[in-house]
Design a protein around this motif. Structure first.
Motif, PDB file in Angstrom:
ATOM      1  N   VAL A 182       0.962  -1.418  -0.137  1.00 25.14           N
ATOM      2  CA  VAL A 182      -0.060  -0.134  -0.079  1.00 25.14           C
ATOM      3  C   VAL A 182       0.727   1.227  -0.070  1.00 25.14           C
ATOM      4  O   VAL A 182       0.585   2.234  -0.737  1.00 25.14           O
ATOM      5  N   LEU A 183       1.817   1.285   1.015  1.00 26.89           N
ATOM      6  CA  LEU A 183       2.857   2.497   1.081  1.00 26.89           C
ATOM      7  C   LEU A 183       3.621   2.423  -0.642  1.00 26.89           C
ATOM      8  O   LEU A 183       3.500   3.896  -0.795  1.00 26.89           O
ATOM      9  N   ILE A 184       3.921   1.657  -1.134  1.00 26.52           N
ATOM     10  CA  ILE A 184       4.512   1.878  -2.417  1.00 26.52           C
ATOM     11  C   ILE A 184       3.395   2.261  -3.299  1.00 26.52           C
ATOM     12  O   ILE A 184       3.899   3.093  -4.323  1.00 26.52           O
ATOM     13  N   ALA A 185       2.193   1.816  -3.439  1.00 27.17           N
ATOM     14  CA  ALA A 185       1.266   2.180  -4.267  1.00 27.17           C
ATOM     15  C   ALA A 185       1.069   3.810  -4.183  1.00 27.17           C
ATOM     16  O   ALA A 185       0.864   4.460  -5.107  1.00 27.17           O
ATOM     17  N   LEU A 186       0.742   4.361  -2.738  1.00 32.50           N
ATOM     18  CA  LEU A 186       0.342   5.641  -2.493  1.00 32.50           C
ATOM     19  C   LEU A 186       1.673   6.489  -2.943  1.00 32.50           C
ATOM     20  O   LEU A 186       1.464   7.634  -3.321  1.00 32.50           O
ATOM     21  N   LEU A 187       3.061   6.040  -2.699  1.00 34.16           N
ATOM     22  CA  LEU A 187       4.102   6.924  -3.008  1.00 34.16           C
ATOM     23  C   LEU A 187       4.086   7.033  -4.674  1.00 34.16           C
ATOM     24  O   LEU A 187       4.292   8.137  -5.009  1.00 34.16           O
ATOM     25  N   ILE A 188       3.768   5.954  -5.457  1.00 37.49           N
ATOM     26  CA  ILE A 188       3.738   6.032  -6.756  1.00 37.49           C
ATOM     27  C   ILE A 188       2.656   7.118  -7.279  1.00 37.49           C
ATOM     28  O   ILE A 188       2.870   7.923  -8.142  1.00 37.49           O
ATOM     29  N   GLN A 189       1.552   6.804  -6.602  1.00 39.56           N
ATOM     30  CA  GLN A 189       0.441   7.730  -6.822  1.00 39.56           C
ATOM     31  C   GLN A 189       0.924   9.364  -6.613  1.00 39.56           C
ATOM     32  O   GLN A 189       0.476  10.153  -7.278  1.00 39.56           O
ATOM     33  N   MET A 190       1.426   9.453  -5.572  1.00 35.96           N
ATOM     34  CA  MET A 190       2.037  11.041  -5.039  1.00 35.96           C
ATOM     35  C   MET A 190       3.079  11.439  -6.161  1.00 35.96           C
ATOM     36  O   MET A 190       2.896  12.653  -6.627  1.00 35.96           O
ATOM     37  N   LEU A 191       3.825  10.649  -6.782  1.00 36.98           N
ATOM     38  CA  LEU A 191       4.755  10.869  -7.691  1.00 36.98           C
ATOM     39  C   LEU A 191       4.030  11.294  -9.038  1.00 36.98           C
ATOM     40  O   LEU A 191       4.653  12.198  -9.611  1.00 36.98           O
ATOM     41  N   VAL A 192       3.157  10.386  -9.497  1.00 35.18           N
ATOM     42  CA  VAL A 192       2.393  10.639 -10.832  1.00 35.18           C
ATOM     43  C   VAL A 192       1.908  12.109 -10.762  1.00 35.18           C
ATOM     44  O   VAL A 192       1.647  12.726 -11.568  1.00 35.18           O
ATOM     45  N   LEU A 193       1.175  12.491  -9.569  1.00 35.85           N
ATOM     46  CA  LEU A 193       0.400  13.458  -9.346  1.00 35.85           C
ATOM     47  C   LEU A 193       1.440  14.798  -9.217  1.00 35.85           C
ATOM     48  O   LEU A 193       1.096  15.764  -9.937  1.00 35.85           O
ATOM     49  N   LEU A 194       2.401  14.698  -8.568  1.00 37.90           N
ATOM     50  CA  LEU A 194       3.625  15.791  -8.873  1.00 37.90           C
ATOM     51  C   LEU A 194       3.840  15.959  -9.976  1.00 37.90           C
ATOM     52  O   LEU A 194       4.059  17.158 -10.588  1.00 37.90           O
ATOM     53  N   GLN A 195       4.082  14.775 -11.095  1.00 35.15           N
ATOM     54  CA  GLN A 195       4.416  15.060 -12.620  1.00 35.15           C
ATOM     55  C   GLN A 195       3.517  15.926 -13.255  1.00 35.15           C
ATOM     56  O   GLN A 195       3.584  16.728 -13.979  1.00 35.15           O
ATOM     57  N   ARG A 196       2.263  15.519 -12.805  1.00 39.12           N
ATOM     58  CA  ARG A 196       1.080  16.447 -13.442  1.00 39.12           C
ATOM     59  C   ARG A 196       1.202  17.822 -13.038  1.00 39.12           C
ATOM     60  O   ARG A 196       0.742  18.671 -14.073  1.00 39.12           O
ATOM     61  N   PHE A 197       1.486  17.992 -11.641  1.00 45.94           N
ATOM     62  CA  PHE A 197       1.658  19.334 -11.279  1.00 45.94           C
ATOM     63  C   PHE A 197       2.692  20.050 -12.129  1.00 45.94           C
ATOM     64  O   PHE A 197       2.510  21.286 -12.429  1.00 45.94           O
ATOM     65  N   GLU A 198       3.692  19.412 -12.453  1.00 49.56           N
ATOM     66  CA  GLU A 198       4.706  19.893 -13.236  1.00 49.56           C
ATOM     67  C   GLU A 198       4.240  20.587 -14.632  1.00 49.56           C
ATOM     68  O   GLU A 198       4.511  21.395 -15.252  1.00 49.56           O
ATOM     69  N   MET A 199       3.401  19.497 -15.269  1.00 53.65           N
ATOM     70  CA  MET A 199       2.811  19.779 -16.363  1.00 53.65           C
ATOM     71  C   MET A 199       1.972  20.954 -16.469  1.00 53.65           C
ATOM     72  O   MET A 199       1.945  21.930 -17.396  1.00 53.65           O
ATOM     73  N   VAL A 200       0.948  21.367 -15.388  1.00 49.90           N
ATOM     74  CA  VAL A 200       0.188  22.405 -15.465  1.00 49.90           C
ATOM     75  C   VAL A 200       1.075  23.801 -15.112  1.00 49.90           C
ATOM     76  O   VAL A 200       0.903  24.714 -15.818  1.00 49.90           O
ATOM     77  N   ASN A 201       2.321  23.490 -14.410  1.00 54.75           N
ATOM     78  CA  ASN A 201       3.099  24.565 -14.231  1.00 54.75           C
ATOM     79  C   ASN A 201       3.680  25.152 -15.635  1.00 54.75           C
ATOM     80  O   ASN A 201       3.955  26.283 -15.818  1.00 54.75           O
ATOM     81  N   GLU A 202       4.138  24.237 -16.203  1.00 56.01           N
ATOM     82  CA  GLU A 202       4.906  24.311 -17.706  1.00 56.01           C
ATOM     83  C   GLU A 202       3.694  24.937 -18.517  1.00 56.01           C
ATOM     84  O   GLU A 202       4.018  25.902 -19.324  1.00 56.01           O
ATOM     85  N   THR A 203       2.290  24.388 -18.768  1.00 54.56           N
ATOM     86  CA  THR A 203       1.408  25.066 -19.401  1.00 54.56           C
ATOM     87  C   THR A 203       1.250  26.607 -18.844  1.00 54.56           C
ATOM     88  O   THR A 203       0.996  27.442 -19.777  1.00 54.56           O
ATOM     89  N   GLU A 204       1.311  26.948 -17.681  1.00 52.97           N
ATOM     90  CA  GLU A 204       0.881  28.268 -16.867  1.00 52.97           C
ATOM     91  C   GLU A 204       2.100  29.209 -17.197  1.00 52.97           C
ATOM     92  O   GLU A 204       2.084  30.313 -17.971  1.00 52.97           O
ATOM     93  N   THR A 205       3.318  28.713 -17.668  1.00 59.36           N
ATOM     94  CA  THR A 205       4.329  29.413 -17.731  1.00 59.36           C
ATOM     95  C   THR A 205       4.492  29.747 -19.418  1.00 59.36           C
ATOM     96  O   THR A 205       4.747  30.909 -19.689  1.00 59.36           O
ATOM     97  N   ALA A 206       3.990  28.702 -20.244  1.00 61.21           N
ATOM     98  CA  ALA A 206       3.832  29.031 -21.628  1.00 61.21           C
ATOM     99  C   ALA A 206       2.707  30.183 -21.967  1.00 61.21           C
ATOM    100  O   ALA A 206       3.067  30.986 -22.773  1.00 61.21           O
ATOM    101  N   SER A 207       1.642  30.053 -21.119  1.00 64.46           N
ATOM    102  CA  SER A 207       0.693  31.081 -21.054  1.00 64.46           C
ATOM    103  C   SER A 207       1.087  32.646 -20.645  1.00 64.46           C
ATOM    104  O   SER A 207       0.857  33.563 -21.153  1.00 64.46           O
ATOM    105  N   PHE A 208       2.096  32.549 -19.642  1.00 63.61           N
ATOM    106  CA  PHE A 208       2.627  33.851 -19.354  1.00 63.61           C
ATOM    107  C   PHE A 208       3.446  34.402 -20.305  1.00 63.61           C
ATOM    108  O   PHE A 208       3.454  35.721 -20.218  1.00 63.61           O
ATOM    109  N   ARG A 209       4.038  33.786 -21.261  1.00 59.82           N
ATOM    110  CA  ARG A 209       4.835  34.022 -22.443  1.00 59.82           C
ATOM    111  C   ARG A 209       4.016  35.081 -23.068  1.00 59.82           C
ATOM    112  O   ARG A 209       4.685  35.817 -24.042  1.00 59.82           O
ATOM    113  N   MET A 210       2.764  34.876 -23.261  1.00 57.41           N
ATOM    114  CA  MET A 210       1.933  35.624 -24.115  1.00 57.41           C
ATOM    115  C   MET A 210       1.307  36.944 -23.507  1.00 57.41           C
ATOM    116  O   MET A 210       0.514  37.711 -23.941  1.00 57.41           O
TER     117      MET A 210
END
Length: 296
Positions: free
Chosen positions: A157-185
């Motif tokens: 269970v701990l490993i599954a929850l850790l992987i879930q957390m890491l996947v969600l952190l990677q999604r946060f990265e993608m959102v931040n990258e999208t926002e950064t690209a939006s700021f460029r305009m």
């Protein structure tokens, strides 16, 4: 500033050949800044204080999450030595080898992946996220409960929850990258507003032009300027009014119409709110200044 830097070995925490450990720490001023030979994910569960990490000092509060790679020095401290100023940190520490079997589940071209697996090649020495919707709070608390209870299968269970957390952190990265690209305009957004401020311009008009939703555009705009779209548009219009009042003899009602205001009562109230005087007083003040310059 933080005293000497200690090195903490994973042997102090891992037991029974486990590769993951969790705890809940009430931080104090006695802990030294330290490095470690394991990856640490720290989550601020309660209170506020400061995170001394590398050479930086970061104010932290409930919801802040840090991914701290191997070899990065850090320590958390409360905002005050008084007992009523507490800082509670949930720590999830794990050996990198724990994820060897699960790397294929993670996006490998991400900063989160590099921070854990290739810290020497990572573009960031550490990662900082803000848990605005309690996404990570629930995961961290579930992990901590599983670790304390140690029921059958808890490691899985701990490993599954850790992987879930890491996947969600990677999604946060993608959102931040999208926002950064939006700021460029942003410069284009400002140009668009200033070239059309005389029209009945709405948030939806601008958002549609840049292929964004109205809510997303407003959030990005507020983050970039500190102002809402309406406040910014009003400032642009009133600034143009001031220029026309100073440099022309155009009647005030025509100036109001030119910059996009038909309701004179609203215009006068807004102008006074923004400048502290009425349009007539503003014009008179500058005429008096001009006459004073001539007399000198």
């Amino acid at each position: 500033m933080n005293g000497r830097i200690d090195h903490l070995s994973g042997d102090l925490f891992f037991e029974n050949e486990m590769d993951i450990f969790l705890n809940r720490e009430l931080e104090s001023f006695t802990t030294l800044q330290h490095t470690h030979d394991f990856v640490e994910i720290s989550f601020v569960g309660e209170g506020c204080g400061y995170h001394y990490i590398d050479e930086e000092v970061i104010y932290v509060k409930q919801g802040d999450l840090f991914v701290i790679p191997i070899g990065t020095s850090h320590v958390f401290r409360p905002s005050s030595p008084k007992q009523d100023k507490m800082l509670v940190i949930y720590n999830c520490i794990f050996r990198v080898e724990l994820l060897d079997k699960w790397k294929h589940l993670l996006q490998q071209d991400s900063v989160t992946f590099d921070a854990i697996n290739n810290p020497s090649q990572c573009s960031a020495r550490w990662l900082h996220f803000q848990d605005k919707h309690d996404t990570f709070s629930l995961i961290v608390q579930n992990m901590y409960r599983e670790y304390l209870k140690k029921s059958a299968g808890f490691e899985t269970v701990l490993i599954a929850l850790l992987i879930q957390m890491l996947v969600l952190l990677q999604r946060f990265e993608m959102v931040n990258e999208t926002e950064t690209a939006s700021f460029r305009m942003f410069d284009e957004v400002v140009h668009f507003i200033k070239s059309r401020y005389t029209h009945n311009l709405t948030v939806q008009d601008v958002a549609d032009y840049f292929f964004l939703s109205a809510s997303h555009f407003q959030r990005l705009f507020k983050k970039s300027t500190g102002l809402s779209f309406t406040q910014y548009l009003q400032n642009v219009r009133i600034q143009k009014c001031c220029e026309l009042l100073k440099s022309t003899d155009i009647p005030i009602y025509q100036i109001a119409n030119q910059v996009g205001y038909q309701d004179m009562k609203f215009f006068h109230a807004l102008f006074r709110k923004k400048t502290g005087v009425t349009p007539r007083q503003y014009r008179q003040n500058f005429q008096e200044l001009d006459e004073s310059d001539i007399s000198c």
